[in-house]
Design a protein around this motif. Structure first.
Motif, PDB file in Angstrom:
ATOM      1  N   LEU A   1      44.465  40.644  48.266  1.00  0.00           N
ATOM      2  CA  LEU A   1      45.599  41.250  47.563  1.00  0.00           C
ATOM      3  C   LEU A   1      46.448  40.184  46.879  1.00  0.00           C
ATOM      4  CD1 LEU A   1      47.236  44.084  49.690  1.00  0.00           C
ATOM      5  CD2 LEU A   1      46.389  44.218  47.343  1.00  0.00           C
TER       6      LEU A   1
ATOM      7  N   LEU B   1      38.697  44.658  50.073  1.00  0.00           N
ATOM      8  CA  LEU B   1      39.598  45.449  49.234  1.00  0.00           C
ATOM      9  C   LEU B   1      38.928  46.740  48.752  1.00  0.00           C
ATOM     10  CD1 LEU B   1      41.366  42.724  47.040  1.00  0.00           C
ATOM     11  CD2 LEU B   1      42.241  43.906  49.068  1.00  0.00           C
TER      12      LEU B   1
ATOM     13  N   LEU C   1      44.934  39.030  43.770  1.00  0.00           N
ATOM     14  CA  LEU C   1      44.976  40.001  42.671  1.00  0.00           C
ATOM     15  C   LEU C   1      46.369  40.110  42.054  1.00  0.00           C
ATOM     16  CD1 LEU C   1      42.955  43.154  43.753  1.00  0.00           C
ATOM     17  CD2 LEU C   1      42.313  41.378  42.134  1.00  0.00           C
ATOM     18  N   ARG C   2      47.350  39.538  42.747  1.00  0.00           N
ATOM     19  CA  ARG C   2      48.736  39.816  42.378  1.00  0.00           C
ATOM     20  C   ARG C   2      49.012  39.585  40.890  1.00  0.00           C
ATOM     21  NH1 ARG C   2      51.390  38.375  47.358  1.00  0.00           N
ATOM     22  NH2 ARG C   2      50.683  40.422  48.000  1.00  0.00           N
TER      23      ARG C   2
END
Lengths: 354, 169
Positions: free
Chosen positions: B158, B126, B161-162
């Motif tokens: 991702l 990321l 991390l949402r």
């Protein structure tokens, strides 16, 4: 891969957050200087073959061999270190971090494979005495073929010293182009612009160079009692840290410039066996030196020892019976003023007992 | 006087420093959460590059070498931290001082903190993509994994991390 055009809003937010966080990071101003210091390259023909630090054994040899002692502080003679552990057969692959004098970037495979005789070359650095910087010495082991005044000065300028408590007053960016000895003077030609953090330390910085050059002369069998003439790009150095050096400079009185208590053995981060010999030199009031042994920062034992002579630089030695583990030994002056005078000078080493 | 390779390397290092140093330090800080250690890792990479200049001699290859070295150096630091976890030298995580926190920064900090909770490979993918702006091939080479693996680490990262991202918006 994704491009900013087709990123989802989520990706865009992550991008923004990372930049926002990262942009707060401001690297220090001296990154390039730090890198330079570690990549200083010496031409092949005078690249010292670094074999690691010659321990105090080299010093002991220097003292014994001292028929040619021209300096009264143990630099004289030829500290031949061939009987130490730095034998040629084990050294070409030496990657130990003890004394990365040659560019650490030099891969081991580039190291010449046929060293002749290693020799301990004294190099002066400074240590904070509590009352300004004072000169301290390390021995760097190089092949005898490159054991020259120039190599010693180069080592001093390109550092860093093995002992993390030591440092140099010479900012990076100065190199030594040549060094030669005539009948009455040692000539050292530098290039670059000498710079110093604190101009009040100019004299001691100049003595760092003078002590290194004269000690290297003595260690290689030449006259170490000569004064040193500094030139910059061949021209008289009229402004080194604001000091006019067009006239040759003599060594200053050791009692004025040298660290009054110095440890030679054990060397920093050494691994040793018990009993541990602690050896060094001190110019001490009533010839008394205090010692304190620490583990994890806590004192576990302490005492005092005597140098062989009062009030001038003289050797001291003590032996400690120790269990295996990590230790720090701190040697310091006794303080005859009871805290009224300047802070007592000390020197310390971290070492491991197997 | 220096030998030619040496001074060529010196010049190259100066240029590469100007072009990449700050960004690499920031990248490594995002990996490690510690600016001082990040600087050391990046300086190590430049020193190593200097030693390899004879073989690289090409700015594009050099930039790739620096990236790979920094990723590798950060992994080594993380491994050492794992070993030294019983004696943490500093609190983990990103800890900006009060005056550094401007409007909006708190939200960024939440994301960075969430990032720190991810597995190392996902975090790397990321940061290299969304901060570094590198191509998939460049990231794969820096992480020493396949292009496909970059994709999957990034998408799993991702997803991880949402939650933090939602809080922020």
């Amino acid at each position: 891969m994704s491009t900013p055009e087709n990123w989802t809003p989520e990706e865009q937010r992550l991008h923004d957050a990372l930049h926002r966080a990262a942009d707060r990071v401001q690297p220090g101003p001296d990154g390039l200087a730090r890198i330079r210091r570690r990549t200083a390259v010496v031409p092949m023909w005078r690249r010292p073959l670094v074999l690691g630090l010659a321990g105090a054994t080299a010093l002991a040899a220097a003292v014994i061999v001292g028929g040619v002692i021209l300096l009264d502080d143990g630099d004289g003679g030829a500290p031949v270190a061939s009987e130490t552990s730095t034998s040629p057969s084990e050294t070409p692959s030496d990657e130990s971090p003890s004394t990365p004098v040659a560019p650490p970037s030099t891969p081991p495979s580039d190291t010449p494979t046929a060293p002749s005789a290693p020799i301990g070359l004294p190099v002066y650095y400074v240590s904070d005495s509590g009352a300004g910087p004072r000169l301290v010495r390390e021995f760097v082991t190089v092949d005898v073929s490159v054991a020259t005044i120039q190599t010693a000065v180069h080592t001093m300028l390109s550092g860093p010293p093995a002992d993390p408590d030591y440092g140099t007053l010479w900012q990076p960016g100065v190199s030594v182009d040549s060094a030669r000895i005539t009948d009455d003077v040692i000539e050292v030609d530098l290039s670059g612009t000498p710079a110093i953090d604190d101009p009040s330390e100019a004299e001691i910085a100049i003595q760092q160079l003078v002590y290194t050059a004269t000690a290297a002369a003595a260690a290689t069998g030449q006259d170490g009692s000569l004064p040193v003439r500094v030139t910059i790009d061949g021209a008289p150095a009229t402004d080194v840290f604001g000091v006019d050096l067009s006239e040759p400079v003599e060594r200053a009185d050791p009692l004025e410039v040298r660290q009054l208590v110095v440890l030679f053995e054990p060397t920093e981060d050494a691994t040793v066996t018990s009993p541990v010999t602690v050896r060094g030199e001190a110019a001490a009031f009533e010839a008394t030196v205090l010692w304190e042994l620490r583990r994890d920062g806590e004192p576990v034992d302490s005492g005092h020892t005597e140098t062989t002579e009062c009030c001038t630089f003289a050797p001291f030695e003590l032996e400690l019976d120790l269990e295996p583990g990590s230790y720090e030994i701190v040697m310091s002056e006794s303080d005859p003023s009871g805290g009224e005078g300047r802070p007592p000078t000390s020197d310390s080493r971290t070492f491991t007992v197997e | 006087m220096q030998d030619r390779t040496g001074s060529e390397a010196d010049e190259a290092i100066t240029d590469l420093y100007a072009a990449h140093y700050v960004r690499l330090v920031r990248l490594a800080t995002l990996f490690l959460g510690d600016e001082a250690v990040a600087e050391e890792v990046v300086q190590d990479a430049f020193v190593a590059l200097h030693g390899r200049w004879r073989r690289l001699r090409e700015p594009a290859a050099a930039a790739g070498y620096l990236r790979t070295s920094v990723v590798h150096g950060c992994r080594s630091v993380q491994r050492r931290r794992g070993v030294a976890a019983r004696h943490p030298e500093q609190p983990p995580g990103y800890a900006p001082s009060a005056e550094q926190i401007a409007v909006g920064d708190a939200a960024a900090d939440a994301v960075v903190e969430a990032l720190r909770g991810l597995p190392e490979r996902q975090r790397e993918a990321l940061v290299l993509r969304y901060y570094g702006g590198y191509s998939e091939a460049e990231i794969a080479s820096a992480m020493k994994i396949s292009n496909g693996a970059v994709k999957s680490h990034a998408s799993r990262g991702l997803a991880g991390l949402r939650a933090a991202m939602t809080d922020w918006s």
